[in-house]
Design a protein around this motif. Sequence first.
Motif, PDB file in Angstrom:
ATOM      1  N   GLY A  51      43.479  34.852  39.075  1.00  0.00           N
ATOM      2  CA  GLY A  51      42.981  33.554  38.633  1.00  0.00           C
ATOM      3  C   GLY A  51      42.999  32.544  39.747  1.00  0.00           C
ATOM      4  O   GLY A  51      43.255  32.856  40.915  1.00  0.00           O
ATOM      5  N   GLY A  52      42.715  31.299  39.382  1.00  0.00           N
ATOM      6  CA  GLY A  52      42.653  30.217  40.343  1.00  0.00           C
ATOM      7  C   GLY A  52      41.846  29.080  39.752  1.00  0.00           C
ATOM      8  O   GLY A  52      41.522  29.076  38.557  1.00  0.00           O
ATOM      9  N   GLY A  53      41.511  28.134  40.589  1.00  0.00           N
ATOM     10  CA  GLY A  53      40.695  27.027  40.131  1.00  0.00           C
ATOM     11  C   GLY A  53      39.315  27.480  39.713  1.00  0.00           C
ATOM     12  O   GLY A  53      38.793  28.475  40.211  1.00  0.00           O
ATOM     13  N   SER A  54      38.707  26.754  38.771  1.00  0.00           N
ATOM     14  CA  SER A  54      37.341  27.056  38.369  1.00  0.00           C
ATOM     15  C   SER A  54      36.371  26.505  39.406  1.00  0.00           C
ATOM     16  O   SER A  54      36.746  25.771  40.323  1.00  0.00           O
ATOM     17  CB  SER A  54      37.066  26.475  36.988  1.00  0.00           C
ATOM     18  N   GLY A  55      35.110  26.879  39.253  1.00  0.00           N
ATOM     19  CA  GLY A  55      34.095  26.501  40.221  1.00  0.00           C
ATOM     20  C   GLY A  55      33.698  27.629  41.137  1.00  0.00           C
ATOM     21  O   GLY A  55      32.814  27.471  41.982  1.00  0.00           O
ATOM     22  N   HIS A  56      34.355  28.799  40.959  1.00  0.00           N
ATOM     23  CA  HIS A  56      34.070  29.964  41.801  1.00  0.00           C
ATOM     24  C   HIS A  56      33.384  31.085  41.010  1.00  0.00           C
ATOM     25  O   HIS A  56      33.389  32.232  41.443  1.00  0.00           O
ATOM     26  CB  HIS A  56      35.361  30.486  42.420  1.00  0.00           C
ATOM     27  N   GLU A  57      32.819  30.754  39.874  1.00  0.00           N
ATOM     28  CA  GLU A  57      32.279  31.772  38.982  1.00  0.00           C
ATOM     29  C   GLU A  57      31.228  32.645  39.691  1.00  0.00           C
ATOM     30  O   GLU A  57      30.469  32.126  40.509  1.00  0.00           O
ATOM     31  CB  GLU A  57      31.680  31.092  37.740  1.00  0.00           C
ATOM     32  N   PRO A  58      31.236  33.968  39.379  1.00  0.00           N
ATOM     33  CA  PRO A  58      31.941  34.611  38.266  1.00  0.00           C
ATOM     34  C   PRO A  58      33.428  34.877  38.468  1.00  0.00           C
ATOM     35  O   PRO A  58      34.083  35.324  37.542  1.00  0.00           O
ATOM     36  CB  PRO A  58      31.198  35.947  38.114  1.00  0.00           C
ATOM     37  N   ALA A  59      33.966  34.660  39.684  1.00  0.00           N
ATOM     38  CA  ALA A  59      35.412  34.808  39.841  1.00  0.00           C
ATOM     39  C   ALA A  59      36.110  33.690  39.037  1.00  0.00           C
ATOM     40  O   ALA A  59      35.681  32.549  39.061  1.00  0.00           O
ATOM     41  CB  ALA A  59      35.792  34.706  41.318  1.00  0.00           C
TER      42      ALA A  59
END
Length: 329
Positions: A51-59
């Motif tokens: 996981g981690g911060g959003s904004g890296h989608e699809p990761a």
Amino acid sequence: MKKIINDPSSVLDEMLSGLTFAYEDLVERLPETNVIHRKTAQNKKVALVSGGGSGHEPAHAGFVGKGMLSAAVCGEVFTSPTPDQIYEAIKASDEGEGVFLVIKNYSGDVMNFDMAKDLAEMDDIAVEFVIVDDDVAVEDSTYTAGKRGIAGTVLVHKILGAAAEKGASLAEIKELADKLVPNVKSIGVALRAATVPEVGKPGFELAEDEIEFGVGIHGEPGYRREKIKPSKDLAKELIERLKSEFQWEKEEQYAVLVNGMGGTPLMEQFIFMNDVKNLLAEEGIVLAYKKVGDYMTSIDMQGLSLTLVKLEDGQWLDYLTAPVTTIAW
């Protein structure tokens, strides 16, 4: 700022609601959390959580499912998830064989995942971890002591996930991870910065004819700005940096990932991959595995990253090609 959103403060909640509705056959959202959890059948195996911060989608949520992650913990945009959220993901994912954490090397991520690990171990859940630091652009950056973790993390998910699916123990996955991560190296280039919804403007400014080598996935500074070049010259720059890190020899086998940063068309990614292919052929490098696309983005940043994995163990290639059931692979 032009974005297809409602309230900038509700971006994460609404995104996760839409994601779980669209892929309700594969994933679910743990109640009262920002954790995306697999719905595919469990089989008493080691669970992988990242996981981690959003904004890296699809990761990272796009890689939850059979053969990859058991759960992904989604922080606010460009913000580390909190220890309590990570703890909930660990508890929900444990199948009795332990949980392995894949952590990108950012100070907040490392601290919060470590705190969650301690909480889980108090519940007698066995937890191991690896810290991915594949970005060779700079040694220290805005949020990091040491090298950053970027798109190479996705290939770590894939290889470790396949090992877990085949029944590897927690100790075996830890041993594999510790051998794998030093052989995963990435570097990126940006043409335009990302715009965080709650900020409303790009994180940095580049002139129309300017690029920056080594920019991080949160817009952290790179190592050089200069005028835009043809794709083949960009590829040569990134490959030279990776060559100096790997010190490779002819006939060595590598996996390659050309990763879009969110605002780069596939047309341009494929052109870049063609240049990478030609340049590495001149180096005598064997590309045994290839992948192109948006796998770890930076919202709407224009640019891309190049990841190479030295396939020291032939089984790593088998793990890369093993089938998975996820949203984004």
